[in-house]
Design a protein around this motif. Structure first.
Motif, PDB file in Angstrom:
ATOM      1  N   LYS A   1       0.810  -1.216   0.000  1.00  0.00           N
ATOM      2  CA  LYS A   1       0.000   0.000   0.000  1.00  0.00           C
ATOM      3  C   LYS A   1       0.847   1.272   0.000  1.00  0.00           C
ATOM      4  O   LYS A   1       0.504   2.265  -0.625  1.00  0.00           O
ATOM      5  CB  LYS A   1      -0.920   0.014   1.235  1.00  0.00           C
ATOM      6  CG  LYS A   1      -2.023  -1.031   1.187  1.00  0.00           C
ATOM      7  CD  LYS A   1      -2.838  -1.016   2.483  1.00  0.00           C
ATOM      8  CE  LYS A   1      -3.900  -2.108   2.477  1.00  0.00           C
ATOM      9  NZ  LYS A   1      -4.644  -2.151   3.774  1.00  0.00           N
ATOM     10  N   ARG A   2       1.993   1.234   0.708  1.00  0.00           N
ATOM     11  CA  ARG A   2       2.751   2.466   0.944  1.00  0.00           C
ATOM     12  C   ARG A   2       3.821   2.742  -0.103  1.00  0.00           C
ATOM     13  O   ARG A   2       4.004   3.884  -0.519  1.00  0.00           O
ATOM     14  CB  ARG A   2       3.397   2.420   2.334  1.00  0.00           C
ATOM     15  CG  ARG A   2       2.393   2.370   3.472  1.00  0.00           C
ATOM     16  CD  ARG A   2       3.132   2.490   4.796  1.00  0.00           C
ATOM     17  NE  ARG A   2       2.240   2.310   5.938  1.00  0.00           N
ATOM     18  CZ  ARG A   2       2.583   2.527   7.204  1.00  0.00           C
ATOM     19  NH1 ARG A   2       3.815   2.945   7.480  1.00  0.00           N
ATOM     20  NH2 ARG A   2       1.735   2.342   8.179  1.00  0.00           N
ATOM     21  N   ASP A   3       4.573   1.699  -0.519  1.00  0.00           N
ATOM     22  CA  ASP A   3       5.658   1.932  -1.485  1.00  0.00           C
ATOM     23  C   ASP A   3       6.086   0.599  -2.096  1.00  0.00           C
ATOM     24  O   ASP A   3       7.121   0.033  -1.740  1.00  0.00           O
ATOM     25  CB  ASP A   3       6.851   2.618  -0.812  1.00  0.00           C
ATOM     26  CG  ASP A   3       7.757   3.314  -1.838  1.00  0.00           C
ATOM     27  OD1 ASP A   3       7.769   2.876  -2.992  1.00  0.00           O
ATOM     28  OD2 ASP A   3       8.439   4.298  -1.461  1.00  0.00           O
ATOM     29  N   SER A   4       5.300   0.124  -3.036  1.00  0.00           N
ATOM     30  CA  SER A   4       5.586  -1.177  -3.639  1.00  0.00           C
ATOM     31  C   SER A   4       6.882  -1.145  -4.448  1.00  0.00           C
ATOM     32  O   SER A   4       7.623  -2.135  -4.489  1.00  0.00           O
ATOM     33  CB  SER A   4       4.421  -1.625  -4.533  1.00  0.00           C
ATOM     34  OG  SER A   4       4.171  -0.677  -5.561  1.00  0.00           O
ATOM     35  N   PHE A   5       7.176  -0.009  -5.087  1.00  0.00           N
ATOM     36  CA  PHE A   5       8.403   0.064  -5.880  1.00  0.00           C
ATOM     37  C   PHE A   5       9.635   0.004  -4.976  1.00  0.00           C
ATOM     38  O   PHE A   5      10.644  -0.610  -5.331  1.00  0.00           O
ATOM     39  CB  PHE A   5       8.418   1.338  -6.734  1.00  0.00           C
ATOM     40  CG  PHE A   5       7.593   1.217  -7.982  1.00  0.00           C
ATOM     41  CD1 PHE A   5       8.081   0.537  -9.085  1.00  0.00           C
ATOM     42  CD2 PHE A   5       6.328   1.767  -8.056  1.00  0.00           C
ATOM     43  CE1 PHE A   5       7.328   0.408 -10.242  1.00  0.00           C
ATOM     44  CE2 PHE A   5       5.560   1.647  -9.201  1.00  0.00           C
ATOM     45  CZ  PHE A   5       6.063   0.966 -10.299  1.00  0.00           C
TER      46      PHE A   5
END
Length: 619
Positions: free
Chosen positions: A590-594
Motif C-alpha cells: 500500500k505504501r511503497d511497492s516500488f
C-alpha cells in the motif's frame, strides 16, 4: 552482448572468469593469454558472425562485445578477409590494420570493441556512443576491464586484492532506482564513459593511459531541428535504416518482443522480411495490449507466440535475473526471466527499448498538462528538478544526504535555468544507458540471447541530439515516423499507451483520451483497469502488471520477510529507516511497492554475494 574480460599485469585464473561468464548452458567462452595480457569473451550467438578475431602476422586481436550494424555490401566485403575468427570482428580488425585507426569511431551499433596489440603491448577500447553495452574498469597498478562488475570483483578477491561493497551506491539505488555514474556496487570498480576511446600502453614496469570522447549528445551546439516535417522525414529514414541493418537475412532468424505500442511495431513492419519475423508477447490476461499485438502480427503475416505470466512470475525468476544483471536494478523491469530458454534459438532478438528515453523526452523535467485537474496524455517542460521519471523514495536522512552529495557533484557544472543545457541534462541523466533504472531486463536479454538495440544506431542518436526538446517532449514526431513505416494497413490498431492511432498529433491524442474517459464513465468502468474488478487479478490495460497487487497476493513474502539474514537486514533497514522494519507485506504493497521491489532486489544480490564470498574463503 554476453560478456568480455581483459587483464593487464594481473595474473588471474581464466577458468574462474569463464565460469562467471557462463550465464546459460549455451554460452560459449573463448579465452587466452600472451605476455602480460589475459582475455576472455563469452557469446550466446553465432560464432561465425560474432566470435573474436586474430591476425597471426600482426599479432592483433579483436574482441567484440555486443554488435556492430553493417549494410549487406559491408558484410560481403569482409567474407574474404584472411584473418581467423568471426566475420564482424574480422571487419573491425581489417579496418584497424589497413586504415585510419580513428575510423573505429565510425562503427555503428551497441558494442564494446577491444583491440589487443600484442607486439606493441597496447590495448585500445571503444565504448558505444550512449553506453548501451556496459563496460567497467579497475585501474591501479593493474588494468582490468569487464562488462560485468561482479566478474571483476570476483577476480580481484580471488587474486587476494581488496574489493569492498559500496554502501552509498546501494542507498542511492533504494532511493532513486539507479545510481550516479560512474559508481558501481563495488568501491574499486567504476563504469566506463560512453562514446569514449581508451588506450593503454602496458609494460612490466608501468601503465600509461589516455582517453578521448569521440561522441556525446551534450556536445551538440545546434541549431536544433524545429520543423516537424523535417524531423519526421529524417526520423523515418533513420528508423528504417537502423531496423534494416539489424534484420538482414544473413543474420538469421528475427524475433521481436511485440506489444501494441508504437515502438515494437516499428521493428516488425520495418524488418527486411516481416512475414519471417517471430513475435513474442508477455501477458497476464487477454487485454487490449495482447489483442493489439496479435492483430499486428496477423497483418504482417508473422508467426506470433504469447506467453502468460503466473501471478508470481517476477518473484519466481528473481534470483536468476538478479544474478545475471548484477543486481542492476529492480526486478520490476526483469520482464524476460521466463523467456530465456524460449528465445535461445531465436536469432536476433529485438525490442522497442529506449525509444521512450531517447525520442519521447522521458529524461526531461516535465509534468502532465491538466484539464479540470485531470492529467492529459501530453507533457509540458518545467523547471529542472532532481527527480524524473522513476519515483524517488524516502530513506534515512543521513543516507539521503550522502546520495544527494553525489548527485549535486555530478550535475554541478550545469546551469539548470538555461534552456541551452536541456540536451546536456538529458545526456547526464541517461548516459550510460546500461545503468538506467529499467536496465534489469535489457541486461538479462543481453547475457542470455542474441539481443540487439536498433535505437543504438548512429543516425538515430545524431537526431536525438539535434531535435528540439519541445518537439521531442511528447514523442509526436517519433509516432508520425512510425506511422510512415507501418503504413495504412495497421492504422486501425491504436497505440495502446494512449488509445489513439499511431502518428496522432497532440490534439488528436487528447481527443481520444477524453473520448475513452467519457465512455468509461458512461459505462461505470472506473479507470478501466482489470485489477479493479477482480480482487485476484494483477493485470493492467498495458504490458506490465500491477506490482502492488502482486506483492499483496504473494503468500510467501511474509515468510521471506520474517527470515531475513540479520546482518544484511540491519544494514538495509538502517538505510531505509528502522520504522520500515515493522511493515507487513500489506504495508509495503500500500505504501511503497516500488521501494519494496528495490529492497527485495538488493537484499537478494547481497545474499548471493555473501554466499559467493563464503565459498571463496572455503577454497
Amino acid at each position: 552482448m554476453s560478456d568480455v574480460f581483459v587483464s593487464a599485469k594481473l595474473n588471474v585464473d581464466l577458468e574462474v572468469v569463464a565460469e562467471n561468464m557462463s550465464w546459460t548452458i549455451w554460452t560459449r567462452v573463448w579465452k587466452g593469454e600472451t605476455g602480460i595480457f589475459q582475455w576472455a569473451i563469452a557469446r550466446v550467438d553465432d560464432p561465425e558472425l560474432w566470435g573474436p578475431a586474430y591476425d597471426c602476422e600482426s599479432r592483433v586481436r579483436v574482441l567484440l562485445n555486443g554488435r556492430i550494424a553493417l549494410e549487406e555490401n559491408e558484410w560481403r566485403q569482409g567474407e574474404d578477409l584472411p584473418y581467423e575468427g568471426g566475420l564482424a570482428s574480422k571487419i573491425i580488425l581489417d579496418r584497424w590494420l589497413n586504415g585510419d585507426k580513428n575510423k573505429i569511431d565510425d562503427f555503428n551499433g551497441s558494442f564494446s570493441i577491444i583491440i589487443i596489440d600484442e607486439k606493441s603491448q597496447k590495448i585500445h577500447i571503444w565504448s558505444d556512443r550512449f553506453g548501451f553495452i556496459p563496460l567497467y574498469s579497475y585501474e591501479k597498478r593493474e588494468v582490468l576491464f569487464s562488462s560485468h562488475p561482479d566478474i571483476l570483483s570476483r577476480v580481484l578477491r580471488c587474486s587476494g586484492m581488496s574489493c569492498e561493497i559500496d554502501k552509498t551506491t546501494i542507498a542511492e539505488f533504494l532511493r532513486t532506482g539507479t545510481a550516479t555514474h560512474p559508481y558501481s556496487y563495488w568501491k574499486e570498480i567504476n563504469q566506463c564513459d560512453p562514446g569514449t576511446n581508451y588506450s593503454f600502453t602496458v609494460s612490466y614496469n608501468s601503465i600509461n593511459c589516455s582517453k578521448r570522447q569521440y561522441w556525446g549528445l551534450q556536445n551538440y551546439k545546434g541549431p536544433y531541428l524545429s520543423d516537424r516535417k523535417e524531423i519526421v522525414s529524417k526520423l523515418t529514414h533513420a528508423l528504417k535504416s537502423a531496423i534494416r541493418k539489424r534484420t538482414l537475412p544473413r543474420l538469421g532468424k528475427i524475433s521481436v518482443l511485440l506489444s501494441s505500442g508504437a515502438d515494437s511495431r516499428t521493428i516488425l513492419f520495418g524488418a527486411c522480411n516481416p512475414e519471417k519475423v517471430l513475435c513474442h508477447t508477455l501477458f497476464d490476461e487477454r487485454n487490449e495490449e495482447l489483442l493489439g499485438s496479435i492483430a499486428l502480427a496477423e497483418l504482417a503475416n508473422a508467426e506470433h507466440k504469447h506467453h502468460k505470466r503466473a501471478v508470481n512470475y517476477y518473484f519466481n525468476h528473481a534470483s536468476e535475473a538478479i544474478r545475471i544483471s548484477g543486481g542492476m536494478w529492480s526486478i520490476d523491469s526483469a520482464h524476460y526471466g521466463g523467456l530465456a530458454t524460449e528465445l535461445k534459438n531465436a536469432g536476433v532478438v529485438l525490442t522497442g527499448c529506449y525509444a521512450d528515453y531517447l525520442l519521447k523526452g522521458l529524461a526531461y523535467s516535465r509534468t502532465h498538462v491538466k484539464i479540470f485537474g485531470k492529467n492529459l496524455p501530453i507533457y509540458q517542460l518545467i523547471k529542472p528538478e532532481t527527480e524524473f521519471y522513476q519515483p524517488f523514495s524516502e530513506i534515512n536522512p543521513s543516507w539521503e544526504n550522502k546520495v544527494s552529495q553525489r548527485s549535486r557533484k555530478y550535475f554541478s557544472s550545469l546551469d539548470f535555468d538555461a534552456e541551452n543545457t536541456i540536451a546536456e541534462r538529458e545526456y547526464l541523466r541517461l548516459a550510460p544507458l546500461s545503468r538506467e533504472p529499467d536496465s534489469s531486463g535489457r541486461l538479462f536479454l543481453g547475457r542470455t540471447v542474441g539481443h540487439d538495440f536498433f535505437m543504438a544506431d548512429k543516425d538515430i542518436l545524431d537526431l536525438v541530439a539535434s531535435i528540439h526538446p519541445k518537439q521531442k517532449l511528447n514523442g509526436i514526431p517519433f509516432g508520425m515516423a512510425v506511422n510512415n513505416i507501418v503504413g495504412k494497413k495497421a492504422k486501425h490498431i491504436k497505440n495502446n499507451n494512449y488509445g489513439a492511432p499511431v502518428g496522432s498529433s497532440e490534439l488528436k491524442r487528447i481527443f481520444y483520451f477524453i473520448a475513452a474517459s467519457l465512455k468509461r464513465k458512461l459505462h461505470r468502468e472506473g479507470s478501466g483497469q482489470p485489477f479493479e474488478k477482480d480482487p485476484n487479478s494483477v493485470a493492467t490495460v498495458g504490458s506490465w502488471p500491477n506490482y502492488a497487487r502482486i506483492i499483496s497476493l504473494n503468500k510467501d513474502l511474509e515468510l521471506w520477510l520474517e527470515n531475513l539474514d540479520p546482518a544484511i537486514a540491519d544494514f538495509l533497514f538502517d538505510v531505509l529507516g528502522l520504522e520500515r522494519s515493522t511493515w507487513s507485506m500489506q504495508d509495503w504493497a500500500k505504501r511503497d511497492s516500488f521501494l519494496f521491489l528495490r529492497f527485495f532486489t538488493v537484499y537478494t544480490w547481497l545474499e548471493q554475494r555473501s554466499a559467493k564470498m563464503s565459498a571463496e574463503k572455503d577454497i
